[in-house]
Design an enzyme around this catalytic site. Structure first.
Site, mmCIF file in Angstrom:
data_model
loop_
_atom_site.group_PDB
_atom_site.id
_atom_site.type_symbol
_atom_site.label_atom_id
_atom_site.label_comp_id
_atom_site.label_asym_id
_atom_site.label_seq_id
_atom_site.Cartn_x
_atom_site.Cartn_y
_atom_site.Cartn_z
ATOM 1 N N ASN A 160 0.806 -1.222 0.000
ATOM 2 C CA ASN A 160 0.000 0.000 0.000
ATOM 3 C C ASN A 160 0.840 1.273 0.000
ATOM 4 O O ASN A 160 0.354 2.333 -0.361
ATOM 5 C CB ASN A 160 -0.951 -0.002 1.198
ATOM 6 C CG ASN A 160 -0.276 -0.400 2.485
ATOM 7 O OD1 ASN A 160 0.291 -1.492 2.579
ATOM 8 N ND2 ASN A 160 -0.316 0.471 3.465
ATOM 9 N N GLN A 190 -4.761 -3.951 -2.253
ATOM 10 C CA GLN A 190 -4.313 -2.895 -3.184
ATOM 11 C C GLN A 190 -4.292 -3.350 -4.635
ATOM 12 O O GLN A 190 -4.217 -2.515 -5.535
ATOM 13 C CB GLN A 190 -2.922 -2.392 -2.772
ATOM 14 C CG GLN A 190 -2.889 -1.692 -1.428
ATOM 15 C CD GLN A 190 -3.608 -0.336 -1.442
ATOM 16 O OE1 GLN A 190 -3.848 0.258 -2.492
ATOM 17 N NE2 GLN A 190 -3.972 0.163 -0.267
ATOM 18 N N HIS A 212 -13.636 -0.245 -0.346
ATOM 19 C CA HIS A 212 -13.424 1.200 -0.504
ATOM 20 C C HIS A 212 -12.150 1.558 -1.269
ATOM 21 O O HIS A 212 -11.908 2.724 -1.555
ATOM 22 C CB HIS A 212 -13.478 1.926 0.857
ATOM 23 C CG HIS A 212 -12.303 1.715 1.758
ATOM 24 N ND1 HIS A 212 -11.310 2.646 1.888
ATOM 25 C CD2 HIS A 212 -11.972 0.701 2.574
ATOM 26 C CE1 HIS A 212 -10.414 2.213 2.777
ATOM 27 N NE2 HIS A 212 -10.797 1.025 3.198
ATOM 28 N N CYS A 336 4.519 10.744 9.616
ATOM 29 C CA CYS A 336 5.297 11.708 10.403
ATOM 30 C C CYS A 336 4.422 12.388 11.436
ATOM 31 O O CYS A 336 3.308 12.793 11.127
ATOM 32 C CB CYS A 336 5.874 12.768 9.494
ATOM 33 S SG CYS A 336 6.941 12.089 8.254
HETATM 34 C C1 LIG Z 1 -2.810 -3.599 2.128
HETATM 35 C C2 LIG Z 1 -3.981 -3.285 3.001
HETATM 36 N N1 LIG Z 1 -4.504 -4.246 3.776
HETATM 37 C C3 LIG Z 1 -5.547 -4.018 4.570
HETATM 38 C C4 LIG Z 1 -6.140 -2.777 4.644
HETATM 39 C C5 LIG Z 1 -7.312 -2.572 5.559
HETATM 40 O O1 LIG Z 1 -8.499 -2.496 4.801
HETATM 41 P P1 LIG Z 1 -9.862 -1.934 5.422
HETATM 42 O O2 LIG Z 1 -9.757 -0.458 5.381
HETATM 43 O O3 LIG Z 1 -10.922 -2.464 4.501
HETATM 44 O O4 LIG Z 1 -10.006 -2.486 6.781
HETATM 45 C C6 LIG Z 1 -5.623 -1.732 3.875
HETATM 46 C C7 LIG Z 1 -6.192 -0.377 3.961
HETATM 47 O O5 LIG Z 1 -5.494 0.616 3.906
HETATM 48 C C8 LIG Z 1 -4.517 -1.990 3.021
HETATM 49 O O6 LIG Z 1 -3.977 -1.035 2.264
#
Ligand SMILES: Cc1ncc(COP(=O)(O)O)c(C=O)c1O
Length: 390
Positions: A160, A190, A212, A336
């Protein structure tokens, strides 16, 4: 064009390039959800016709998700998001496992990595695998750790923060060659509907996804659970979602998730080409116009809509706010805090030990050349000012 009205500000429009954090709901998805928010929407567990109708909505969404994942519909369990999906896979399988060893990559999302201290308290040994300097995981570095007592391996498909795509098929096959019983969890939040993945070839047992991130509503996601596996539910209650996830299903959100998946899959190829072209233009411009920059996540495969760039000599937080003041929304690659600027665990795993002014630019199918022009205009000014503060 993704221009989000910012109701609390004088600035009426924003250029949004933070799609790895969350995405705007597709207007088509909103249309699908509206009837279930406004008209009578039954409880899918009810026997009467409103319940039957709600169940049909869930069934249709489940089929849509299953088709995109490449599994059968009963293998899809709807959750409140990927955080819960990761928890169900990790805690639900390990809690009663006699095998007491877990392997995770060092750059997992905190919703997976965060379970490592819990697992250690439960008496598990947790092996953490570092990526190479570009942020890619070597399948052999995972394979070398697999033992008869390895219960679970957890590796995300795409990161991410730095967008790197892992060789999931090779990793899965390596795991199963070493130990057929070791379960493989892939966090595909992602990459889902953005980068194809063959879950059977990759020998995946669990796959977590989230609505989302793909222009669906927040608060809904899913866990693919390979047929025959039985993770323990995280909480007690009813027998919804094949008994894996008690609680009345969020019908409007699940309907929206199903629609978002369908739209994203139809647009996968064009989105990938379009966003990669815009992203590459941005990187080229930065390299030509701004001195002393470097990229994270290269060389090697990475998400087509994603760039992580270090603007050395600037503070990431300062850059984020300067860009925001010009209506450009991006995120810092380093979490940060004013008092302690410290790179995230992902950047630290790449060897970045101090704030290097890392920004994450994440595009979507709504991103345009106009967005890019706005970012480019704002970026040079922001970097110059932020560097003068140091
Ligand atoms: C790689 C990854 N895993 C898990 C999540 C968590 O997802 P959720 O917001 O649906 O709980 C995110 C959200 O930022 C993510 O980027």
């Amino acid at each position: 064009i993704l221009k989000i009205g910012y109701l609390t500000d004088m600035n009426p429009t924003l250029t949004y390039l933070d799609n790895s954090a969350t995405t705007q709901i597709d207007p088509g998805v909103v249309q699908v959800m509206l009837p279930y928010l406004t008209n009578g929407c039954g409880n899918p567990s009810s026997e009467h016709r409103l319940g039957v109708a709600a169940r049909e909505v869930l069934d249709a969404a489940r089929r849509s998700v299953a088709q995109a994942v490449g599994c059968s519909a009963p293998e899809v369990v709807f959750t409140s998001g990927a955080t819960e999906a990761n928890a169900l896979a990790i805690r639900g399988t390990t809690v009663s496992s006699k095998r007491r060893h877990i392997v995770m990559s060092a750059i997992e999302h905190s919703s997976a990595l965060g379970h490592s201290s819990w697992a250690e308290q439960q008496g598990f040994e947790v092996s953490i695998v570092l990526p190479n300097p570009s942020g890619h995981i070597d399948p052999e570095s995972i394979g070398a750790l697999i033992r008869p007592e390895t219960a679970l391996v957890c590796v995300q498909h795409a990161n991410n923060e730095i967008g790197t795509i892992q060789p999931i098929e090779e990793i899965g096959q390596t795991i199963k060659q070493r130990n057929e019983k070791t379960l493989f969890l892939v966090d595909a939040v992602q990459s889902f509907t953005k980068v194809p993945l063959d879950i059977r070839k990759a020998r995946i047992d669990f796959l977590s996804i989230s609505s989302h991130k793909i222009h669906g509503p927040k608060g809904v996601g899913a866990l693919f659970i390979r047929r025959g596996l039985k993770p323990q539910p995280l909480f007690a209650g009813g027998s919804q979602e094949n008994r894996f996830r008690p609680g009345t299903e969020n019908v409007p959100a699940i309907a929206g998730f199903g629609a978002a998946v369908k739209i994203a899959m139809e647009k996968l190829a064009t989105t990938s080409i379009q966003t990669a072209a815009l992203r590459d233009r941005l990187i080229q411009w930065v390299r030509e116009e701004i001195p002393d920059v470097s990229e994270n996540g290269v060389p090697g495969p990475r998400l087509p809509h994603h760039a992580s760039i270090n603007f050395h000599g600037a503070r990431a937080e300062t850059l984020v706010h300067l860009l925001e003041a010009d209506g450009v929304i991006v995120s810092s690659g380093a979490a940060c805090h004013a008092s302690s600027p410290r790179p995230t665990h992902v950047l630290r795993a790449l060897g970045i030990t101090r704030d290097e002014g890392t920004l994450r630019f994440s595009l979507s199918r709504f991103s345009t050349q106009t967005d890019l022009d706005t970012v480019i205009q704002a970026l040079k000014k922001a970097v110059t000012i932020a560097r003068s503060f140091r």
